[in-house]
Design an enzyme around this catalytic site. Structure first.
Site, PDB file in Angstrom:
ATOM      1  N   ASP A 172     -29.294   6.288 -23.514  1.00 23.25           N
ATOM      2  CA  ASP A 172     -30.471   6.880 -22.867  1.00 23.25           C
ATOM      3  C   ASP A 172     -30.203   6.994 -21.372  1.00 23.25           C
ATOM      4  OD1 ASP A 172     -33.582   7.179 -24.040  1.00 23.25           O
ATOM      5  OD2 ASP A 172     -33.424   7.113 -21.855  1.00 23.25           O
ATOM      6  N   ASP A 195     -26.251  10.047 -18.383  1.00 18.06           N
ATOM      7  CA  ASP A 195     -26.894  11.352 -18.331  1.00 18.06           C
ATOM      8  C   ASP A 195     -26.049  12.277 -19.207  1.00 18.06           C
ATOM      9  OD1 ASP A 195     -27.888  13.848 -17.779  1.00 18.06           O
ATOM     10  OD2 ASP A 195     -27.771  13.660 -15.601  1.00 18.06           O
ATOM     11  N   ASN A 222     -29.789  13.868 -29.912  1.00 15.99           N
ATOM     12  CA  ASN A 222     -31.251  13.849 -29.899  1.00 15.99           C
ATOM     13  C   ASN A 222     -31.845  13.998 -28.497  1.00 15.99           C
ATOM     14  OD1 ASN A 222     -34.013  12.983 -31.032  1.00 15.99           O
ATOM     15  ND2 ASN A 222     -33.593  11.435 -29.467  1.00 15.99           N
ATOM     16  N   TYR A 251     -37.403  25.122 -23.179  1.00 14.20           N
ATOM     17  CA  TYR A 251     -37.231  24.206 -24.311  1.00 14.20           C
ATOM     18  C   TYR A 251     -36.949  24.998 -25.597  1.00 14.20           C
ATOM     19  CZ  TYR A 251     -38.371  20.447 -27.630  1.00 14.20           C
ATOM     20  OH  TYR A 251     -38.336  19.515 -28.642  1.00 14.20           O
ATOM     21  N   LYS A 292     -33.559  24.989 -28.009  1.00 16.23           N
ATOM     22  CA  LYS A 292     -33.628  24.542 -29.403  1.00 16.23           C
ATOM     23  C   LYS A 292     -33.110  25.632 -30.354  1.00 16.23           C
ATOM     24  CE  LYS A 292     -35.026  20.422 -28.502  1.00 16.23           C
ATOM     25  NZ  LYS A 292     -34.168  19.245 -28.806  1.00 16.23           N
TER      26      LYS A 292
END
Lengths: 257, 246
Positions: free
Chosen positions: A40, A66, A93, A164, A168
């Site tokens: 993370d 990162d 993810n 976004y 995706k």
């Protein structure tokens, strides 16, 4: 076939695993006997999630990186390989969906830096992580990658920004072509397209948006992070050994493909 | 995590390669099964082999093109096992004919088995299916990419995919409805096709091999299981990457 420990001995790297869907995925893999690297951007979240999994008797380490920064990611991967071994399963993810007062910026107000950051994290991050772990998978002749797409990458989805949605959708093209390239090496590559899942990301939009989504969802509820995690488990298990290049909607019927 | 203890499955076309593997998987996962196929006598032998005691497997003849047979099957499952939770429609017919040469009766027969059969069995099962249950229809890659000399089969399988989505809308949230779309699976059904152009087809498959029937069975089991509890109306492709689209 017993499914009590479907992933025993596997080393799994989950990006964006400090919270939400990523944390649920990490938890699910640990429960199935895998050693999990919880990656993370937020060091503290990564460590906390890994600690929780270790406390529950699993094998997990937290690593901060990162995903959009190759050097940062490569350094984190070195730590993972040193501690757990080479990565068998990659779950791309990590993702961001910037909101402003609960709504995405309209295109005329969308800051270029914000656009670039979303592309860097959501798309380039998946590319960099795959680039770094694939050589070891090829050497072993086995591997499995799952990219976290979204129903927003397949159709219009209210309250989502164009940056976004674009990333995706791009992850689906990335998944399909990588699957074709890596299939001959025994590596499967698939994507999951979650619908509205109960995560911190979802909590950032007005309640009415989520209520409308539930009414438009045949199964009449929001998804839970575990609903996505079980799909990731299955796609990376021996049971799904002939499944590659596919996108699985986990959306309660909100989208059916 | 996949477990069907206490659950009852009705599986049509049980003699087929994918269906046999499905029966074995669901039995291993704890389900009780009613297996049906056109030839009830041949099916008895399969039933005995799967479950020599006969306690968990019941077999009976069902012509899926006959609505009354579907009702008899559902009634038998409920009478014998007390409930019905899962339905997998695997009965299918895959003859070869170019459209220009296709006889009327062959077209009708293929649509009747592959599409009408799904409708009749599903309609009969709906009142009996317990809440939390699931339906998985066996569709096909042919329904997505077409299939030369199998236009009737491909048309019916494409229709099954649309039927699946519509049924998912009707039965939500109590019952989930999904489909699997197998590609080239190592069963007797694909042997003529493989003999004709197997090398070419395998070269186009990223995973470079035929699928195994148990790999499709595992996909069916996943969709029926709690692991897929937020998945409905979906078509899961099991094709080694031979068809990547949609």
């Amino acid at each position: 076939m017993t499914t009590n420990s479907s992933h025993a001995g596997r080393v799994v790297l989950v990006t964006g695993a400090g919270q939400g869907i990523g944390a649920a995925i990490a938890r699910a893999f640990v429960a199935q006997g895998a050693a999990v690297a919880v990656l993370d951007l937020d060091h503290e979240r990564a460590a906390l999630t890994a600690d929780e999994l270790e406390a529950a008797g699993g094998t997990a380490i937290g690593v901060a990186a990162d995903v959009a920064d190759r050097a940062s990611l490569a350094a984190a991967l070195d730590r993972v390989v040193h501690r757990l071994g080479t990565v068998d399963i990659l779950i791309n993810n990590a993702g961001i969906s910037p909101k402003h007062d609960g709504a995405p910026a309209p295109i005329d107000a969308m800051d270029e830096a914000e656009w670039r950051r979303v592309v860097d994290v959501n798309l380039t991050g998946a590319f960099l992580a795959a680039k770094l772990v694939v050589p070891a998978m090829q050497a072993k002749g086995w591997g499995s990658i799952v990219n976290m797409s979204s129903v927003a990458g397949r159709t219009y989805f209210p309250s989502i920004g164009v940056h976004y949605a674009a990333t995706k959708a791009a992850l689906i093209g990335f998944t399909r072509h990588l699957a074709g390239d890596l299939g001959p090496h025994g590596i499967t590559v698939n994507a999951i397209a979650p619908g509205r899942i109960r995560t911190p990301l979802i909590a950032s939009v007005p309640a009415a948006v989520n209520e409308a989504a539930i009414q438009a969802t045949p199964l009449r509820r929001l998804g839970e992070p575990i609903d996505v995690a079980t799909a990731a488990l299955w796609l990376t298990s021996a049971d799904a050994g002939f499944v590659t290049g596919q996108v699985v909607d986990v959306a309660g019927g909100w989208l059916m493909t | 995590m996949i477990g069907f203890d206490g659950k009852v499955l009705l599986l049509t076309g049980a003699q087929g390669g994918i269906a046999r593997a499905t029966a074995e998987r669901f039995l291993a996962h704890g389900a009780r099964l009613l297996l049906t196929d056109l030839d009830g006598t041949a099916l008895e032998e399969l039933g005995r082999r799967l479950d020599p005691t006969g306690g968990r497997v019941l077999t009976m003849a069902q012509d899926v093109t006959v609505p009354a047979d579907a009702l008899r099957a559902v009634t038998a499952a409920v009478e014998r096992f007390g409930r019905l939770d899962l339905l997998v429609t695997a009965a299918g017919l895959y003859p070869e004919a170019l459209v220009r040469d296709m006889p009327d009766d062959e077209w009708r027969r293929v649509i009747a088995v592959n599409l009408d059969g799904v409708f009749f069995t599903t309609r009969a099962a709906i009142p009996a299916l317990a809440p939390g249950g699931a339906i998985v229809n066996v569709a096909s890659m042919a329904g997505h990419r077409g299939s030369r000399a199998h236009a009737h089969y491909a048309a019916a399988k494409g229709a099954v995919t649309s039927f699946t989505r519509s049924l998912a809308l009707e039965l939500a949230p109590a019952i989930r409805v999904n489909a699997v779309a197998p590609g080239l699976i190592d069963t007797p059904m694909v042997q003529p096709l493989m003999a004709a152009k197997g090398e070419q087809l395998l070269a186009q498959t990223p995973l470079g091999r035929l699928g195994r029937a148990d790999e499709v069975a595992d996909a069916v089991a996943f969709l029926c299981s709690d692991r897929a509890s937020f998945i409905t109306g979906e078509t899961l492709h099991v094709n080694g990457g031979l068809h990547i689209a949609g």
